[in-house]
Design an enzyme around this catalytic site. Structure first.
Site, PDB file in Angstrom:
ATOM      1  CE1 TYR A 187       1.188  -0.348   4.352  1.00  0.00           C
ATOM      2  CE2 TYR A 187       0.206   1.836   4.354  1.00  0.00           C
ATOM      3  CZ  TYR A 187       1.006   0.889   4.950  1.00  0.00           C
ATOM      4  OH  TYR A 187       1.640   1.175   6.130  1.00  0.00           O
ATOM      5  NE  ARG A 205       6.945   4.348   0.439  1.00  0.00           N
ATOM      6  CZ  ARG A 205       6.758   5.125   1.489  1.00  0.00           C
ATOM      7  NH1 ARG A 205       7.764   5.372   2.314  1.00  0.00           N
ATOM      8  NH2 ARG A 205       5.585   5.677   1.735  1.00  0.00           N
ATOM      9  CG  HIS A 250       0.410 -20.915   2.873  1.00  0.00           C
ATOM     10  ND1 HIS A 250      -0.636 -21.600   3.417  1.00  0.00           N
ATOM     11  CD2 HIS A 250       1.031 -20.276   3.894  1.00  0.00           C
ATOM     12  CE1 HIS A 250      -0.665 -21.388   4.730  1.00  0.00           C
ATOM     13  NE2 HIS A 250       0.346 -20.581   5.041  1.00  0.00           N
ATOM     14  CE  LYS A 296       3.229   3.242   3.113  1.00  0.00           C
ATOM     15  NZ  LYS A 296       3.407   3.405   4.555  1.00  0.00           N
ATOM     16  CD  GLU A 336      10.276   1.497  10.249  1.00  0.00           C
ATOM     17  OE1 GLU A 336      10.121   2.511   9.559  1.00  0.00           O
ATOM     18  OE2 GLU A 336      10.049   0.355   9.828  1.00  0.00           O
TER      19      GLU A 336
HETATM   20  N1  PLP Z   1       7.872   3.711   8.884  1.00  0.00           N
HETATM   21  C1  PLP Z   1       6.702   3.029   8.907  1.00  0.00           C
HETATM   22  C2  PLP Z   1       6.665   1.679   9.534  1.00  0.00           C
HETATM   23  C3  PLP Z   1       5.544   3.586   8.336  1.00  0.00           C
HETATM   24  O1  PLP Z   1       4.390   2.895   8.357  1.00  0.00           O
HETATM   25  C4  PLP Z   1       5.610   4.882   7.770  1.00  0.00           C
HETATM   26  C5  PLP Z   1       4.439   5.497   7.173  1.00  0.00           C
HETATM   27  O2  PLP Z   1       3.370   4.964   7.159  1.00  0.00           O
HETATM   28  C6  PLP Z   1       6.843   5.558   7.781  1.00  0.00           C
HETATM   29  C7  PLP Z   1       7.958   4.929   8.334  1.00  0.00           C
HETATM   30  C8  PLP Z   1       6.965   6.935   7.192  1.00  0.00           C
HETATM   31  O3  PLP Z   1       6.930   6.882   5.788  1.00  0.00           O
HETATM   32  P1  PLP Z   1       6.470   8.129   4.924  1.00  0.00           P
HETATM   33  O4  PLP Z   1       7.297   9.280   5.341  1.00  0.00           O
HETATM   34  O5  PLP Z   1       6.738   7.712   3.536  1.00  0.00           O
HETATM   35  O6  PLP Z   1       5.019   8.354   5.207  1.00  0.00           O
END
Ligand code: PLP
Length: 277
Positions: free
Chosen positions: A34, A53, A102, A142, A174
């Site tokens: 997504y 991305r 799967h 993502k 993060e």
């Molecule tokens: N890290 C994670 C796990 C995220 O889910 C997100 C955004 O949803 C980010 C970092 C930040 O990404 P962006 O700056 O592209 O929104």
């Protein structure tokens, strides 16, 4: 409340009218990726970066997607919503199985889904909790497989926190839905990109803006003890922008919301992020 404008498999409708099969692999396996694409004053912020991305995430899970069609749908959604500021959520799923398995069929048809909502891009001061990072090892994709983030963030919510900072054996990765920055001695630090971190678009925009203005940004491998020496810390994301951290509930250390390095970074970011072309 106004109806939320959405699109499912190319058909535009109100969100309430969309029906998804329980055999969608998004539902059974989180076999989907997504993007969240922000727009402000009727202009997208970093549209190409988000679309690129999404393409990379698709490659990461061996999915062929039609980028032109997706870009057009994202634009159509914002136009139909008549909103000035908000974001588009757009998800691509491998498709719908005949029966849960799967191993997917080669003939499966990609399923797409998007919607658009209003969003105020306002600065929110947040409280966070330090948590173990128990996610899979491809957080650079993502994907909607976000159970590790969901469990941590809801544990943090019970402690009145808005977000988490995650670490693998003390190595900072993060946040639950954003990237981490901290400042010390007028320098800015952020964990470097690898498979354990989403390459945040806001992270990248902030780094560029700061370096352009001569602020030293160090990408590297940092641990919880480094965070304990920080004068300030903040999170970045497309919907949060920069969110200053006032407190880390389970770490003995105080952060200064008035820290001059943070204030400078925030000022430069607000100037650059919302005025991109
Ligand atoms: N890290 C994670 C796990 C995220 O889910 C997100 C955004 O949803 C980010 C970092 C930040 O990404 P962006 O700056 O592209 O929104």
């Amino acid at each position: 409340m106004d109806q939320i404008k959405a699109v499912f498999n190319g058909k535009f409708d109100n969100l309430d009218n969309i029906r998804v099969s329980p055999l969608s692999r998004a539902y059974t396996f989180s076999d989907s990726i997504y993007e969240v694409i922000p727009f402000y004053k009727s202009e997208f912020i970093a549209f190409d970066e988000h679309i690129n991305r999404l393409q990379k995430s698709a490659l990461g899970i061996n999915l062929q997607i039609d980028m032109k069609k997706i870009s057009e749908e994202v634009h159509s959604l914002t136009l139909s919503s008549q909103l000035e500021s908000g974001y588009v959520y757009y998800q691509v799923t491998r498709g719908q199985d005949i029966i849960r398995s799967h191993m997917y069929s080669d003939n499966i048809e990609v399923e797409t889904f998007g919607y658009v909502v209003a969003h105020e891009f306002e600065t929110k001061i947040i409280q966070v909790m330090l948590c173990k990072d128990s996610r899979w090892r491809r957080c650079d994709i993502k994907s909607t497989s976000l159970l590790g983030n969901v469990l941590n963030m809801n544990k943090a919510r019970l402690e009145n926190c808005d977000e988490v900072i995650m670490h693998n054996n003390d190595i900072l990765t993060e946040a639950g839905a954003s990237n981490l920055f901290f400042a010390k001695d007028k320098k800015v630090f952020t964990p470097s990109l690898d498979n354990n971190i989403l390459p945040g678009i806001t992270r990248s925009i902030l780094i560029t803006i700061l370096r352009d203005q001569g602020i030293e940004v160090i990408e590297g491998c940092f641990n919880v003890f480094d965070l304990q020496k920080a004068s300030s810390a903040w999170l970045t994301s497309s919907t949060k922008g920069i969110a200053p951290i006032k407190n880390i509930v389970n770490l003995e250390h105080s952060l200064d919301l008035e820290d001059s390095t943070f204030k400078k970074c925030k000022e430069l970011f607000d100037d650059g992020f919302f005025n991109q072309k």
